[in-house]
Design a protein around this motif. Structure first.
Motif, mmCIF file in Angstrom:
data_model
loop_
_atom_site.group_PDB
_atom_site.id
_atom_site.type_symbol
_atom_site.label_atom_id
_atom_site.label_comp_id
_atom_site.label_asym_id
_atom_site.label_seq_id
_atom_site.Cartn_x
_atom_site.Cartn_y
_atom_site.Cartn_z
ATOM 1 N N PHE A 125 0.929 -1.256 0.114
ATOM 2 C CA PHE A 125 -0.082 -0.168 0.071
ATOM 3 C C PHE A 125 0.911 1.369 -0.060
ATOM 4 C CE2 PHE A 125 -3.302 -2.851 1.471
ATOM 5 C CZ PHE A 125 -4.433 -2.351 1.108
ATOM 6 N N PRO A 126 0.500 2.333 -0.648
ATOM 7 C CA PRO A 126 1.028 3.622 -0.451
ATOM 8 C C PRO A 126 0.848 4.077 1.125
ATOM 9 C CG PRO A 126 -1.107 3.945 -1.449
ATOM 10 C CD PRO A 126 -0.773 2.478 -1.461
ATOM 11 N N ARG A 127 1.838 5.152 1.430
ATOM 12 C CA ARG A 127 1.758 5.463 2.801
ATOM 13 C C ARG A 127 0.433 5.879 3.282
ATOM 14 N NH1 ARG A 127 5.764 10.107 5.390
ATOM 15 N NH2 ARG A 127 4.927 9.898 7.651
ATOM 16 N N ASN A 128 -0.331 6.631 2.378
ATOM 17 C CA ASN A 128 -1.583 7.218 2.893
ATOM 18 C C ASN A 128 -2.569 7.574 1.285
ATOM 19 O OD1 ASN A 128 -0.596 9.726 1.986
ATOM 20 N ND2 ASN A 128 0.182 10.111 3.974
ATOM 21 N N GLY A 177 -4.611 15.119 7.601
ATOM 22 C CA GLY A 177 -4.780 14.202 8.618
ATOM 23 C C GLY A 177 -6.092 14.355 9.288
ATOM 24 N N ALA A 178 -6.475 15.693 8.862
ATOM 25 C CA ALA A 178 -8.011 15.952 9.381
ATOM 26 C C ALA A 178 -9.191 14.958 9.024
ATOM 27 C CB ALA A 178 -8.450 17.332 9.038
ATOM 28 N N ILE A 179 -10.299 14.800 9.632
ATOM 29 C CA ILE A 179 -11.274 13.736 9.299
ATOM 30 C C ILE A 179 -12.703 14.434 9.073
ATOM 31 C CG2 ILE A 179 -12.759 11.950 10.728
ATOM 32 C CD1 ILE A 179 -10.448 12.319 12.772
ATOM 33 N N MET A 180 -12.927 13.900 7.812
ATOM 34 C CA MET A 180 -14.193 14.458 7.302
ATOM 35 C C MET A 180 -15.414 13.773 7.979
ATOM 36 S SD MET A 180 -15.794 14.258 3.174
ATOM 37 C CE MET A 180 -16.091 12.542 3.032
ATOM 38 N N VAL A 181 -16.570 14.482 8.389
ATOM 39 C CA VAL A 181 -17.872 14.080 8.726
ATOM 40 C C VAL A 181 -18.778 14.502 7.676
ATOM 41 C CG1 VAL A 181 -19.592 14.132 10.454
ATOM 42 C CG2 VAL A 181 -16.981 14.473 10.946
ATOM 43 N N PRO A 182 -19.199 13.593 6.716
ATOM 44 C CA PRO A 182 -20.216 14.002 5.709
ATOM 45 C C PRO A 182 -21.468 14.128 6.286
ATOM 46 C CG PRO A 182 -18.991 11.694 5.137
ATOM 47 C CD PRO A 182 -18.554 12.067 6.620
ATOM 48 N N GLU A 240 2.229 14.385 8.973
ATOM 49 C CA GLU A 240 1.878 13.073 7.810
ATOM 50 C C GLU A 240 0.914 12.155 8.429
ATOM 51 O OE1 GLU A 240 2.063 12.257 3.568
ATOM 52 O OE2 GLU A 240 3.068 13.906 4.830
ATOM 53 N N PRO A 241 -0.304 11.869 7.915
ATOM 54 C CA PRO A 241 -0.923 10.937 8.347
ATOM 55 C C PRO A 241 -0.496 9.432 7.853
ATOM 56 C CG PRO A 241 -2.107 11.954 6.610
ATOM 57 C CD PRO A 241 -1.078 12.840 7.076
ATOM 58 N N GLU A 242 -0.535 8.519 8.507
ATOM 59 C CA GLU A 242 -0.398 6.846 8.092
ATOM 60 C C GLU A 242 -1.737 6.172 7.844
ATOM 61 O OE1 GLU A 242 2.653 6.454 8.001
ATOM 62 O OE2 GLU A 242 3.707 8.134 9.063
ATOM 63 N N LEU A 243 -1.373 5.110 7.313
ATOM 64 C CA LEU A 243 -2.477 4.135 6.813
ATOM 65 C C LEU A 243 -3.425 4.127 7.970
ATOM 66 C CD1 LEU A 243 -0.848 1.150 4.898
ATOM 67 C CD2 LEU A 243 -2.568 2.768 4.189
ATOM 68 N N HIS A 264 -7.291 5.562 6.125
ATOM 69 C CA HIS A 264 -6.696 5.523 4.991
ATOM 70 C C HIS A 264 -6.552 4.202 4.356
ATOM 71 C CE1 HIS A 264 -5.047 9.879 4.771
ATOM 72 N NE2 HIS A 264 -5.488 9.959 5.965
ATOM 73 N N ARG A 265 -6.326 3.076 5.191
ATOM 74 C CA ARG A 265 -6.256 1.933 4.628
ATOM 75 C C ARG A 265 -7.630 1.341 4.385
ATOM 76 N NH1 ARG A 265 -2.440 -2.218 5.981
ATOM 77 N NH2 ARG A 265 -1.608 -1.038 7.962
ATOM 78 N N TYR A 266 -8.570 1.729 4.932
ATOM 79 C CA TYR A 266 -9.920 1.183 4.777
ATOM 80 C C TYR A 266 -10.137 1.730 3.283
ATOM 81 C CZ TYR A 266 -15.247 1.306 4.727
ATOM 82 O OH TYR A 266 -16.484 1.237 4.292
ATOM 83 N N TRP A 267 -10.101 3.109 3.011
ATOM 84 C CA TRP A 267 -10.367 3.576 1.548
ATOM 85 C C TRP A 267 -9.346 2.940 0.704
ATOM 86 C CZ3 TRP A 267 -14.884 5.240 0.957
ATOM 87 C CH2 TRP A 267 -15.789 5.983 1.732
ATOM 88 N N LEU A 268 -8.326 2.822 0.798
ATOM 89 C CA LEU A 268 -7.255 2.276 -0.314
ATOM 90 C C LEU A 268 -7.493 0.676 -0.356
ATOM 91 C CD1 LEU A 268 -3.920 4.174 1.006
ATOM 92 C CD2 LEU A 268 -5.159 4.434 -1.360
#
Length: 538
Positions: free
Chosen positions: A20-23, A98-103, A175-178, A201-205
């Motif tokens: 996987f890429p880093r993020n 590294g922020a978190i979206m709340v749709p 820098e955010p990680e997986l 990030h791992r979930y989406w990748l």
């Protein structure tokens, strides 16, 4: 292991072996470096196309602007936008820092908006100017921290200014990680308040990679007609990028226009809307560019019909916000067409069917589907009780769905644990009853709900919406019940029948049965009673 399963196992091994890429930001940059000015997203009704290079540049600039605004790692940010480019650009820009979206659903009432923003602890909100004008003064939201200084898209808002920030030397503070979070995605459950799924990030990748794998490498043009604040367009964008293709984004879903979009834009993959099958066939249906479609809950007898009518490969799968892709039917599993299966465990996932004691049940028996694997949700935000109820030792997540597994390892959904009707000691899966009801020619939508009964515990009530042009007084009630009796065990056949103009829905378009049940104290009132062969007083 037979040929179909061996091919799937070989593909799984290949997909899982790739690093996987880093993020998510690293994924975007790699795609931009390879694809350059090729189109990544096409908002075709607005006439806006975003290339891979522009996607990287614009999200980098917006990330710099958001960081300068004071938004940083771990901050929760509400995003309340329609299907416009600002939505995915904001999502991916937040991911960079590294922020978190709340749709937030643009159709939410102020009360619902307040719940999501308060529960998530969102400190600000990115919101479209027209949406803000509608709700800004509502007492439920006007004093929320997120609305103290909203980032407004359009009008006199400042989103465009933030998106034009110079990012030549921009580096995120952290820098955010997986396994760092990128979404708190609220599920629209049919009971209680929505729960926020903590997705990394791992979930989406992982989801983007598995979705691309399901397309078997034969598609480039993908369409998203669902709102971006739901799951699907988010992973469809990553899927299209993984395929080195283009995501075509509709402003909103339209069954009437869907096939015209497919033809006009050369769409090769979609989540197929079943309502399209009800449209009058055209002589050129087999000539449309679709190559592969995903279907969910398609009636078994319609599967082969869909493939034959449009000369397309249609495959069922099973996923949920909490785990991403859980099960998939391999592209090459032609023997399973029309079987009703949701498939075998997806790459990066293990699947197990368990009884109430947590023991795995033999093939052919019904139990709850449990899923585990890297990148599933990290838990429900701020919901320790829900986490305790949903997770089990070893990283297993209880889906709440009833399944059976055949001897080859293919899974079949039976229904929701909480969507069961218990009549005279017999468990009845509402999904099964609904599937049979939908097989009657005059019915557009159907829901089976339990009605309390002093003798049998519960009876089954059919709530149905008739197709346009079908009058309630012309509906063949006896024929309908005979149809149900021909396809269901006697104890599963509905006793009560109610005609409805529509069925209430959750934001994700699931039938909100709890609202039907709450409408009246006596659910028998005004319904047709099959045993007494007449309509009861309202």
């Amino acid at each position: 292991m037979d040929r179909e399963l061996q091919e799937a196992a070989d593909l799984r091994a290949l997909i899982e072996a790739e690093p996987f890429p880093r993020n998510l930001a690293a994924f975007i940059e790699a795609c931009a470096a390879e694809m350059g000015d090729a189109p990544a997203a096409n908002f075709f009704e607005a006439g806006i196309t975003i290339s891979y290079r522009e996607l990287a540049e614009k999200t980098r600039a917006l990330a710099a602007g958001l960081a300068a605004r004071g938004i940083g790692f771990g901050d929760r940010v509400g995003v309340m936008l329609p299907n416009i480019p600002a939505f995915p650009l904001t999502w991916l820009a937040l991911a960079r820092i590294g922020a978190i979206m709340v749709p937030v659903n643009v159709r939410y009432t102020p009360r619902e908006v307040a719940y999501v923003l308060t529960d998530s602890g969102a400190g600000t909100i990115v919101i479209e100017a027209g949406v803000l004008a509608e709700i800004a003064e509502a007492p439920e939201v006007r004093n929320l921290a997120a609305f103290a200084r909203p980032i407004v898209v359009g009008g006199a808002g400042d989103w465009e200014k933030l998106a034009a920030t110079s990012a030549t030397d921009f580096v995120p503070e952290r820098e955010p990680e997986l396994d760092d979070l990128i979404n708190i995605q609220y599920t629209s459950g049919t009971t209680g308040f929505p729960k926020g799924c903590m997705l990394s990030h791992r979930y989406w990748l992982t989801l983007g990679r598995v979705a691309a794998m399901r397309a078997n490498g034969i598609v480039k043009h993908v369409i998203a007609a669902q709102p971006f604040y739901y799951m699907d367009p988010q992973w469809l964008l990553l899927m299209a990028m993984r395929l080195k293709g283009t995501l075509f984004v509709a402003a909103k879903a339209s069954g009437t226009n869907f096939l015209d979009w497919v033809r006009r834009y050369g769409i090769e993959y979609c989540i197929f809307p079943q309502i399209v099958l009800k449209q009058v066939p055209r002589p050129d249906d087999r000539d449309i560019p679709l190559k592969m479609v995903s279907v969910f809950g398609l009636r078994k007898n319609m599967h082969a019909e869909l493939e034959a009518r449009f000369d397309v490969v249609a495959r069922e799968s099973f996923g949920m916000t909490e785990v991403g892709s859980a099960l998939f039917t391999p592209y090459g599993a032609t023997s399973m067409v029309g079987s009703g299966t949701c498939g075998i465990a997806s790459p990066f996932r293990e699947a197990s069917v368990r009884d109430e004691g947590g023991n795995e049940v033999p093939a052919g028996e019904i139990g709850e589907l449990w899923i585990r694997g890297p990148g599933i949700l990290q838990g429900y935000w701020n919901k320790p009780e829900a986490n305790a109820d949903s997770f089990r030792e070893g990283g297993w997540f209880r889906t709440g769905d009833l399944f059976r597994r055949d001897a080859r390892g293919f899974h079949y959904i039976v229904g929701r644990i909480k969507d069961m009707i218990r009549r005279s000691g017999e468990n009845i899966a509402a999904r099964e009853v609904e599937a049979v009801m939908l097989g009657w020619q005059d019915i557009l939508e159907a829901a089976a709900i339990p009605v309390p009964d002093i003798d049998r515990g519960q009876e089954v009530k059919a709530c149905i919406v008739l197709k346009p042009g079908v009058a309630a007084d012309a509906f063949d009630v006896d024929g309908f019940f005979a149809h149900c009796s021909a396809h269901l065990a006697p104890f599963k056949v509905p006793r009560f029948l109610e005609f409805r103009a529509s069925l209430p829905k959750t934001p994700s378009e699931k039938v909100a049965k709890h609202l039907i049940v709450a409408e009246r104290e006596d659910l028998r009132a005004g319904a047709y009673d099959r045993l007494y062969r007449g309509w009861l007083a309202a």
